[in-house]
Design an enzyme around this catalytic site. Structure first.
Site, PDB file in Angstrom:
ATOM      1  N   GLY A 189      42.154  48.959  37.373  1.00 53.63           N
ATOM      2  CA  GLY A 189      41.224  48.657  38.376  1.00 53.63           C
ATOM      3  C   GLY A 189      42.229  48.237  39.643  1.00 53.63           C
ATOM      4  O   GLY A 189      41.770  48.451  40.705  1.00 53.63           O
ATOM      5  N   PHE A 248      41.573  52.137  50.178  1.00 54.45           N
ATOM      6  CA  PHE A 248      41.503  52.055  48.859  1.00 54.45           C
ATOM      7  C   PHE A 248      41.117  53.345  48.440  1.00 54.45           C
ATOM      8  O   PHE A 248      40.671  54.118  49.049  1.00 54.45           O
ATOM      9  CB  PHE A 248      40.590  51.137  48.056  1.00 54.45           C
ATOM     10  CG  PHE A 248      41.196  49.626  48.562  1.00 54.45           C
ATOM     11  CD1 PHE A 248      42.532  49.276  48.502  1.00 54.45           C
ATOM     12  CD2 PHE A 248      40.051  48.772  48.486  1.00 54.45           C
ATOM     13  CE1 PHE A 248      42.832  47.992  49.031  1.00 54.45           C
ATOM     14  CE2 PHE A 248      40.498  47.245  48.953  1.00 54.45           C
ATOM     15  CZ  PHE A 248      41.937  47.089  49.231  1.00 54.45           C
ATOM     16  N   TRP A 279      43.614  51.022  41.327  1.00 51.66           N
ATOM     17  CA  TRP A 279      42.728  51.688  41.983  1.00 51.66           C
ATOM     18  C   TRP A 279      42.535  51.299  43.439  1.00 51.66           C
ATOM     19  O   TRP A 279      42.338  52.106  44.323  1.00 51.66           O
ATOM     20  CB  TRP A 279      41.238  51.709  41.527  1.00 51.66           C
ATOM     21  CG  TRP A 279      40.092  52.324  42.266  1.00 51.66           C
ATOM     22  CD1 TRP A 279      39.700  53.560  42.005  1.00 51.66           C
ATOM     23  CD2 TRP A 279      39.284  51.739  43.289  1.00 51.66           C
ATOM     24  NE1 TRP A 279      38.752  53.942  42.963  1.00 51.66           N
ATOM     25  CE2 TRP A 279      38.715  52.897  43.762  1.00 51.66           C
ATOM     26  CE3 TRP A 279      39.167  50.533  43.893  1.00 51.66           C
ATOM     27  CZ2 TRP A 279      37.589  52.565  44.620  1.00 51.66           C
ATOM     28  CZ3 TRP A 279      38.288  50.520  44.818  1.00 51.66           C
ATOM     29  CH2 TRP A 279      37.460  51.433  45.183  1.00 51.66           C
ATOM     30  N   HIS A 280      42.871  49.715  43.523  1.00 58.52           N
ATOM     31  CA  HIS A 280      42.706  49.194  45.089  1.00 58.52           C
ATOM     32  C   HIS A 280      43.882  49.604  45.759  1.00 58.52           C
ATOM     33  O   HIS A 280      43.965  49.889  46.914  1.00 58.52           O
ATOM     34  CB  HIS A 280      42.673  47.846  44.514  1.00 58.52           C
ATOM     35  CG  HIS A 280      41.394  47.353  44.344  1.00 58.52           C
ATOM     36  ND1 HIS A 280      40.857  47.350  43.178  1.00 58.52           N
ATOM     37  CD2 HIS A 280      40.271  47.141  45.246  1.00 58.52           C
ATOM     38  CE1 HIS A 280      39.494  46.947  43.105  1.00 58.52           C
ATOM     39  NE2 HIS A 280      39.240  46.840  44.327  1.00 58.52           N
ATOM     40  N   GLY A 281      45.026  50.045  45.156  1.00 58.93           N
ATOM     41  CA  GLY A 281      46.139  50.300  45.858  1.00 58.93           C
ATOM     42  C   GLY A 281      47.424  50.618  45.000  1.00 58.93           C
ATOM     43  O   GLY A 281      47.691  50.111  44.175  1.00 58.93           O
TER      44      GLY A 281
END
Lengths: 386, 460
Positions: free
Chosen positions: B318, B460, B321-323
């Site tokens: 997770g 993102f 996933w954001h960066g």
């Protein structure tokens, strides 16, 4: 007691009016009417809100003697976007307090928005601080001649015109950035020929500005300006741009040092010579860089281009202009008080214009210099209350 | 294109009028698909190819899954979808990160592999997850594959949710496309109300608070303890107003056009534990991670150790996933660890609740945001050192708007515990609603921020 709620919506507190059901088609014109009236009523709210919280529009008029569009005599500029202040103007774009001060010795203080000081109230501006702290004879005042975006070239053009309408005994040009000496740089021409030429900027849509100002509809100017005049997105000053990756937050937006080091020294020399030739009165350049300088979390008490500033200072002296470097005084103020002399709580602390603290430091430096000038004539001295 | 751009208003108006008057659902779908591709191509038309590729592959996989019951063939179809979608995501988003990390490790050996230096296509993480959920659901037999390419293309590219979510499931959206939906006055006004609140949150609150937050984070360590805490709290407000504002605009825009999305935020700062926080924050992502990652990994069904491992893995991914950066990974690890601790405590009959739980969850969330927002791990370290009084230059900066925004958002979350929560659905038929809405919109126009920021979640 709660009102009965419409299907799908929660119960409303007592103070809310009962809704009209949109499922009832006969009620739809009524609802649309309410939305129309609501839009108008919100305009009234914005008008009331804007009267205190929006920067005011002060329509400028062309001043024949100065050759520039300047605020009208008696204009009051409400500035809220950095700091929180109101500024009163007298004729020729001069500050009312400076003009009204009774003094036998006037020091012209030239510069850009740093000197206009619209970010602090009149009684906090360096001129007021100067008069407050100046003790002795003769009485001395500063007269700020500042306008956003001005550089040395503007001073060269405007100084003789102001001297023709007001008696100045000395002049100080305040530079917060060495780019203000020769903003156009001259790195690509082998044998450049330097000259200053005057270009008059007409303020955009003067009639509309006038009308909005008169109706106190200042809050409409920004969106109108951005949408129709600047052809930009109405909610921002720049066209929206994509940037993928971390949200853009440059550590040092102003770090253009390589460009500064590339400026041809002959360009500076030309500007200084022109400046010196524009008046016979004592003349100084006061360099007030951003100190302390925040650099990726480090607090630097010396500006990164201090070496270049020293070279520039030597050049000033060579041309018969005194050079005052305020860096030390600004750093000392920060060290003793813990407060930065630049930047406002509603702007960006450590960056931006001189705040109340910075204005005091500037006033002190001007007092010292004016005292020296007067001492040179052997007739006055300044005593600092603190 | 951004929802806050004047061009969007023009495009949306055309869509609204056309969908109102177009005679059939088919015609409306075609128009909305064209508008969606225009919306995306406004940024860079070349990246439309990626959406078309993803759409084509997943449509074909769906049709393939529909036509066969053979487990091996079905698995092959699923693997095709996973390889293509995750391949695109990895190539564009993570390849350079992995290569650069590898390069740092291998530098002493004199090997210096180079990245591809690709631009990250806007919204790729969102539409990749959206199409993946479709193929996985069809594979699992929970969803019937659509045989209508237009309908499927619209599901992937529908502009209100294309670039920053919410991640809408096919089971929720596809049936709506088949119905005879379109704008009605009620939908129009309710949608406009939500869109306007979202616009206000983004433009007036998030972008203005950003001036302060950016200033403190970029000079992490220069500011005193109080200022640094305020900046972290203000960042919590900024990212909430930015992302929930975007979600509100997406949901409102879709509603005006006649389609419903689920809410993506449920007052996250009322959470009394981190577990509770994830039930309230970016709900469409947290439920996606739960349904398509945590549960397939085994969830909590394979003993406590495996449960902790699954939780950590889910949150680490997770975070990634954001960066593609280590600070996002640390943020994920931080959240994963705290979720494990909370689970361990629950097993011993201790559950965070009430005021203690709120203080705990806010502390955890705020410390987490430091890793999330900081430019790198060193900046995060300096921020934390300033927050806990270890080291800072001690400059004070009390930004009035940031203080006000934090206070208002906090009070709003408190008010949601009272009957004032009814204000959330202030009836569109009342007198006060249009006054409030147009006043908020007027504030956005009269008080623009110098440089508008793109939505945080676009990265993102």
């Amino acid at each position: 007691m709660l009102l009965p709620s419409p299907a799908g919506e929660q119960a409303l507190p007592d103070f809310l009016p009962p809704p009209s059901s949109l499922r009832d088609e006969t009620a739809q014109p009524l609802v649309l009417g309410r939305w129309f009236v609501g839009a108008l009523a919100s305009g009234l709210l914005l008008w009331a809100f804007g009267a205190e919280f929006v920067n005011s529009i002060e329509p400028e008029q062309f001043d024949e003697k100065i050759g520039r569009h300047l605020p009208r005599p008696g204009a009051k500029l409400r500035f809220r976007s950095e700091g929180w202040a109101t500024t009163r103007y007298a004729s020729h774009g001069l500050l009312a307090d400076d003009v009204e001060a009774k003094a036998s010795f006037a020091v012209g203080v030239w510069g850009d928005s740093f000197i206009q000081s619209a970010h602090v109230d009149d009684d906090e501006k360096f001129g007021a601080r100067f008069r407050e702290r100046w003790v002795g004879q003769p009485t001395v005042t500063t007269v700020a001649v500042g306008y956003p975006g001005r550089a040395v070239a503007d001073v060269v053009a405007l100084l003789p015109r102001y001297e023709a309408i007001k008696n100045f005994s000395a002049h100080v040009v305040v530079l917060p950035d060495l780019f203000d000496v020769s903003p156009n740089g001259t790195t690509f021409i082998e044998r450049p020929r330097f000259e200053f030429s005057e270009h008059r900027r007409e303020p955009p849509w003067p009639a509309l500005r006038e009308r909005l100002a008169r109706s106190r509809l200042d809050f409409l100017w920004t969106p109108i300006h951005r949408l129709f005049v600047a052809h930009r997105n109405p909610i921002g000053s720049e066209p929206l741009r994509w940037r993928v990756g971390p949200v853009p937050t440059e550590a040092n937006r102003w770090r253009r040092w390589p460009e500064l080091y590339d400026v041809d020294p002959a360009a500076w020399q030309f500007a200084l010579r022109e400046l010196r030739a524009s008046t016979d009165a004592p003349l100084a350049i006061l360099y007030a860089p951003r100190v302390p300088y925040l650099d990726d979390g480090r607090v630097l008490l010396e500006h990164p281009v201090a070496d270049l500033a020293a070279r520039f200072g030597a050049m000033c002296r060579q041309e018969g202009i005194e050079f005052i470097d305020l860096s030390g005084a600004l750093a000392a103020h920060f060290e003793s008080s813990g407060r930065t002399p630049m930047g406002f709580h509603n702007g960006r602390i450590g960056r931006g214009h001189l705040n109340g603290d910075g204005q005091k430091v500037l006033a002190d430096a001007l007092i010292l210099w004016a005292s020296r000038v007067l001492d040179g004539e052997g007739s006055a001295s300044a005593v600092h209350p603190d | 294109m951004l929802f806050t751009q004047i061009e969007f208003a023009g495009l949306f108006l055309v869509c609204l009028i056309a969908t109102r008057w177009l005679p059939s659902a088919r015609a409306r779908q075609s128009l909305l698909l064209l508008a969606s591709y225009y919306f995306y191509a406004f940024w860079d038309w070349r990246f439309l190819g990626l959406i078309l590729l993803s759409t084509g592959v997943d449509y074909a996989v769906g049709v393939g899954l529909r036509t066969t019951n053979a487990p091996r063939r079905r698995r092959a179809f699923l693997v095709t979808s996973l390889v293509v979608n995750l391949g695109l995501l990895v190539s564009f988003k993570y390849f350079d990160f992995f290569v650069e990390s590898l390069a740092a490790t291998l530098a002493p050996l004199g090997w210096n592999p180079q990245g591809l230096d690709l631009v990250l296509p806007i919204g790729i993480s969102f539409y990749t997850f959206q199409t993946l959920s479709y193929t996985i659901d069809v594979y699992r037999g929970r969803l019937e594959a659509t045989d209508d390419p237009l309908e499927f293309a619209l599901f992937v590219g529908f502009f209100p949710q294309l670039v920053a979510g919410p991640i809408v499931r096919a089971s929720h959206l596809l049936p709506q496309f088949r119905q005879d939906r379109g704008p009605t006055l009620e939908r129009l006004l309710v949608g406009f109300r939500q869109f306007s609140f979202g616009f206000f949150k983004k433009v007036f609150i998030a972008d203005r608070v950003a001036v302060f937050v950016d200033g403190v984070f970029v000079d992490a360590g220069a500011f005193g303890m109080g200022t640094t805490w305020l900046a972290v709290a203000a960042y919590a407000v900024q990212i909430y107003a930015d992302f929930s504002g975007y979600s509100d605009m997406a949901i409102g825009a879709a509603r005006m056009l006649g389609y419903d999305f689920d809410e993506n935020f449920r007052h996250p700062f009322r959470a009394t534990s981190l577990t509770d926080f994830w039930h309230r924050w970016h709900i469409s992502l947290s439920t996606w991670l739960r349904d398509y990652l945590y549960i397939p990994l085994g969830g909590s069904r394979r003993g406590s150790t495996r449960t902790y491992v699954n939780l950590m893995l889910t949150m680490l991914l997770g975070g990634l996933w954001h960066g593609a950066a280590f600070h996002f990974l640390v943020w994920g690890a931080w959240h994963g660890s705290v979720l494990c601790i909370e689970r361990w405590l629950r097993g011993r009959n201790f559950e965070f609740a009430g005021l203690t739980g709120w203080v705990w969850s806010m502390l955890v969330v705020l410390v987490g945001w430091v890793f999330f927002r900081a430019q790198d791990l060193d900046a995060a370290r300096r921020m934390l050192a300033a927050m806990f009084g270890v080291e800072s230059a001690g400059i004070d900066w009390w930004h009035p708007f940031a203080i006000g925004a934090v206070a208002v958002v906090a009070l709003w979350h408190v008010a949601l515990g009272t009957r004032l929560r009814a204000l959330r659905s202030w009836p569109v038929g009342s007198w006060l609603t249009p006054v409030l809405i147009f006043f908020l919109l007027g504030l956005c126009l009269a008080f623009p921020v110098g440089n508008p920021n793109p939505f945080i979640y676009f990265q993102f």
